[in-house]
Design a protein around this motif. Sequence first.
Motif, PDB file in Angstrom:
ATOM      1  N   TYR A  91       0.836  -1.201   0.000  1.00  0.00           N
ATOM      2  CA  TYR A  91       0.000   0.000   0.000  1.00  0.00           C
ATOM      3  C   TYR A  91       0.875   1.257   0.000  1.00  0.00           C
ATOM      4  O   TYR A  91       1.830   1.356   0.755  1.00  0.00           O
ATOM      5  N   TRP A  93       0.574   5.810  -0.385  1.00  0.00           N
ATOM      6  CA  TRP A  93      -0.352   6.923  -0.240  1.00  0.00           C
ATOM      7  C   TRP A  93       0.252   8.187  -0.829  1.00  0.00           C
ATOM      8  O   TRP A  93       1.471   8.332  -0.940  1.00  0.00           O
ATOM      9  N   GLN A 110      -4.942   9.734  -1.343  1.00  0.00           N
ATOM     10  CA  GLN A 110      -5.231   8.595  -2.213  1.00  0.00           C
ATOM     11  C   GLN A 110      -4.338   7.436  -1.816  1.00  0.00           C
ATOM     12  O   GLN A 110      -3.114   7.579  -1.725  1.00  0.00           O
ATOM     13  N   THR A 112      -3.098   3.635  -2.859  1.00  0.00           N
ATOM     14  CA  THR A 112      -3.022   2.750  -4.022  1.00  0.00           C
ATOM     15  C   THR A 112      -2.398   1.420  -3.616  1.00  0.00           C
ATOM     16  O   THR A 112      -1.583   1.358  -2.694  1.00  0.00           O
ATOM     17  N   GLN A 119      -3.461  -1.801 -10.793  1.00  0.00           N
ATOM     18  CA  GLN A 119      -3.392  -0.856  -9.687  1.00  0.00           C
ATOM     19  C   GLN A 119      -4.798  -0.421  -9.300  1.00  0.00           C
ATOM     20  O   GLN A 119      -5.593  -0.011 -10.136  1.00  0.00           O
ATOM     21  N   SER A 121      -7.142   1.952  -6.437  1.00  0.00           N
ATOM     22  CA  SER A 121      -6.967   3.141  -5.602  1.00  0.00           C
ATOM     23  C   SER A 121      -8.247   3.462  -4.852  1.00  0.00           C
ATOM     24  O   SER A 121      -9.335   3.065  -5.257  1.00  0.00           O
ATOM     25  N   SER A 123      -9.783   6.961  -2.615  1.00  0.00           N
ATOM     26  CA  SER A 123      -9.563   8.353  -2.229  1.00  0.00           C
ATOM     27  C   SER A 123     -10.368   8.692  -0.989  1.00  0.00           C
ATOM     28  O   SER A 123     -11.533   8.311  -0.882  1.00  0.00           O
TER      29      SER A 123
END
Length: 143
Positions: A91, A93, A110, A112, A119, A121, A123
């Motif tokens: 992970y 950010w 965000q 990811t 990938q 994501s 938010s």
Amino acid sequence: MRRERDHSFAVPIPASRAFTLPEVLATMVLMGIVLPVVMAGLSLALFSAAHARNTAQAASLGEAKLMELVTTGQWGISATSGDFGNEWPGYKWSAQTASRDFGASEILLQVTWMEKGMQQSLSISTIVYDSGTTQGTTQGTTS
């Protein structure tokens, strides 16, 4: 005089209990139709469970990082990014700050991660009030 025999004590001979070839073939055809559908359903259920687990973990990590940025005051930096350390290696950010009206700022974080080679994501955002940027004065009355 002829005597009839009493067959009530005779042991019955069981009939042969076996499957016939058409019954076995019909069962195999049915299994050949049903088994792939069941396996595809199980595969989809496992993928959905993994995706839900990863998304929930990303939300939890993102919320914790967002609260850390707000409480430490690091959100004032226009763009920051990083990872979650060795505990959560997949992970990452990134955070961005945008000014809003009335001295407020929006922090957009965000998170990811990689899932099945793609990938993903998530938010998360919040609004904070930056008391250091306001130029206004406060008037009060005393009695």
